[in-house]
Write a protein that holds these residues in place. Structure first.
Motif, PDB file in Angstrom:
ATOM      1  N   VAL A  79       0.864  -1.183   0.000  1.00 19.22           N
ATOM      2  CA  VAL A  79       0.000   0.000   0.000  1.00 19.22           C
ATOM      3  C   VAL A  79       0.898   1.229   0.000  1.00 19.22           C
ATOM      4  O   VAL A  79       1.776   1.375   0.848  1.00 19.22           O
ATOM      5  CB  VAL A  79      -0.965  -0.012   1.205  1.00 19.22           C
ATOM      6  CG1 VAL A  79      -1.717   1.313   1.298  1.00 19.22           C
ATOM      7  CG2 VAL A  79      -1.927  -1.181   1.090  1.00 19.22           C
ATOM      8  N   ILE A  80       0.650   2.113  -0.966  1.00 18.30           N
ATOM      9  CA  ILE A  80       1.476   3.311  -1.140  1.00 18.30           C
ATOM     10  C   ILE A  80       0.903   4.496  -0.370  1.00 18.30           C
ATOM     11  O   ILE A  80       1.621   5.250   0.263  1.00 18.30           O
ATOM     12  CB  ILE A  80       1.573   3.681  -2.641  1.00 18.30           C
ATOM     13  CG1 ILE A  80       2.111   2.502  -3.444  1.00 18.30           C
ATOM     14  CG2 ILE A  80       2.405   4.934  -2.852  1.00 18.30           C
ATOM     15  CD1 ILE A  80       3.460   2.013  -2.992  1.00 18.30           C
ATOM     16  N   ARG A  81      -0.416   4.656  -0.451  1.00 21.51           N
ATOM     17  CA  ARG A  81      -1.065   5.797   0.216  1.00 21.51           C
ATOM     18  C   ARG A  81      -2.509   5.443   0.501  1.00 21.51           C
ATOM     19  O   ARG A  81      -3.180   4.818  -0.311  1.00 21.51           O
ATOM     20  CB  ARG A  81      -1.002   7.037  -0.674  1.00 21.51           C
ATOM     21  CG  ARG A  81      -1.619   8.261  -0.035  1.00 21.51           C
ATOM     22  CD  ARG A  81      -1.352   9.510  -0.868  1.00 21.51           C
ATOM     23  NE  ARG A  81      -1.835  10.685  -0.180  1.00 21.51           N
ATOM     24  CZ  ARG A  81      -3.026  11.233  -0.392  1.00 21.51           C
ATOM     25  NH1 ARG A  81      -3.857  10.714  -1.266  1.00 21.51           N
ATOM     26  NH2 ARG A  81      -3.408  12.297   0.271  1.00 21.51           N
ATOM     27  N   THR A  82      -2.981   5.895   1.649  1.00 22.45           N
ATOM     28  CA  THR A  82      -4.381   5.730   2.027  1.00 22.45           C
ATOM     29  C   THR A  82      -4.950   7.103   2.351  1.00 22.45           C
ATOM     30  O   THR A  82      -4.355   7.853   3.128  1.00 22.45           O
ATOM     31  CB  THR A  82      -4.520   4.814   3.267  1.00 22.45           C
ATOM     32  OG1 THR A  82      -3.905   3.563   2.971  1.00 22.45           O
ATOM     33  CG2 THR A  82      -5.963   4.587   3.637  1.00 22.45           C
ATOM     34  N   SER A  83      -6.068   7.441   1.738  1.00 20.53           N
ATOM     35  CA  SER A  83      -6.781   8.674   2.074  1.00 20.53           C
ATOM     36  C   SER A  83      -8.156   8.283   2.611  1.00 20.53           C
ATOM     37  O   SER A  83      -8.445   7.096   2.779  1.00 20.53           O
ATOM     38  CB  SER A  83      -6.904   9.590   0.849  1.00 20.53           C
ATOM     39  OG  SER A  83      -7.798   9.041  -0.096  1.00 20.53           O
ATOM     40  N   VAL A 117      -7.413   4.243  -1.801  1.00 27.11           N
ATOM     41  CA  VAL A 117      -6.190   3.559  -1.399  1.00 27.11           C
ATOM     42  C   VAL A 117      -5.392   3.261  -2.664  1.00 27.11           C
ATOM     43  O   VAL A 117      -5.939   2.709  -3.628  1.00 27.11           O
ATOM     44  CB  VAL A 117      -6.486   2.257  -0.631  1.00 27.11           C
ATOM     45  CG1 VAL A 117      -5.193   1.569  -0.218  1.00 27.11           C
ATOM     46  CG2 VAL A 117      -7.366   2.523   0.582  1.00 27.11           C
ATOM     47  N   PHE A 118      -4.110   3.625  -2.651  1.00 27.45           N
ATOM     48  CA  PHE A 118      -3.216   3.397  -3.783  1.00 27.45           C
ATOM     49  C   PHE A 118      -2.289   2.239  -3.423  1.00 27.45           C
ATOM     50  O   PHE A 118      -1.690   2.228  -2.343  1.00 27.45           O
ATOM     51  CB  PHE A 118      -2.402   4.658  -4.076  1.00 27.45           C
ATOM     52  CG  PHE A 118      -3.275   5.834  -4.438  1.00 27.45           C
ATOM     53  CD1 PHE A 118      -3.496   6.153  -5.766  1.00 27.45           C
ATOM     54  CD2 PHE A 118      -3.888   6.599  -3.449  1.00 27.45           C
ATOM     55  CE1 PHE A 118      -4.305   7.228  -6.108  1.00 27.45           C
ATOM     56  CE2 PHE A 118      -4.697   7.674  -3.778  1.00 27.45           C
ATOM     57  CZ  PHE A 118      -4.920   7.988  -5.111  1.00 27.45           C
ATOM     58  N   GLU A 143      -0.455  -1.893 -10.553  1.00 32.43           N
ATOM     59  CA  GLU A 143      -0.759  -0.753  -9.687  1.00 32.43           C
ATOM     60  C   GLU A 143      -2.257  -0.531  -9.749  1.00 32.43           C
ATOM     61  O   GLU A 143      -2.870  -0.727 -10.794  1.00 32.43           O
ATOM     62  CB  GLU A 143      -0.073   0.534 -10.162  1.00 32.43           C
ATOM     63  CG  GLU A 143       1.420   0.487 -10.262  1.00 32.43           C
ATOM     64  CD  GLU A 143       1.893  -0.073 -11.584  1.00 32.43           C
ATOM     65  OE1 GLU A 143       1.248   0.195 -12.617  1.00 32.43           O
ATOM     66  OE2 GLU A 143       2.895  -0.792 -11.584  1.00 32.43           O
TER      67      GLU A 143
END
Length: 132
Positions: free
Chosen positions: A95-99, A103-104, A120
């Motif tokens: 997981v690269i980023r969670t907002s 989720v990226f 990706e």
């Protein structure tokens, strides 16, 4: 060690899927069967690779958002090498980023030390469904 999960619905049609947790991360694996392969040249079908990526990256997302409901918004896959019947391919996610709503995530699908594909994706976090 690896544990077998036959799954249900669409996921069950791909499997069985093998799962292993290592250091808080889940890897999923698939023994490539003849029905996963392209009739034309006997290589693992790209659709099977993409399905494994969707499931594997989705597990990473689910852990990052504590099991909240989510859906795949976007999934890009780059095919790097082939796999064949009898191979055991593995998907690991990061997981690269969670907002709040997105989720990226990215991951690799490997056959031993060989990268079969990279992927990706973006997942959307949904509100809980009270009827479930």
């Amino acid at each position: 060690g690896w544990k077998c999960n036959t799954g249900g619905g669409f996921t069950g049609r791909l499997g069985p899927i093998w799962m292993r947790d290592v250091d808080g991360d889940r890897a999923i694996g698939l023994f490539v069967a003849d029905y996963h392969c392209n009739d034309y040249h006997g290589a693992l079908h790209g659709g099977a690779v993409m399905t494994l990526a969707d499931i594997g990256l989705g597990f990473g997302v689910s852990r990052a958002i504590a099991g909240a409901p989510c859906v795949t918004v976007s999934l890009q896959t780059q095919f790097v090498a082939t796999a064949r019947e009898g191979d055991f391919i593995v998907c690991r996610s990061e997981v690269i980023r969670t907002s709040k709503h997105l989720v990226f995530v990215r991951g690799l699908i490997t056959n031993g030390d060989v990268t079969v594909a990279s992927a990706e994706g973006i997942w959307k976090v949904q509100a809980p469904n009270p009827s479930r």
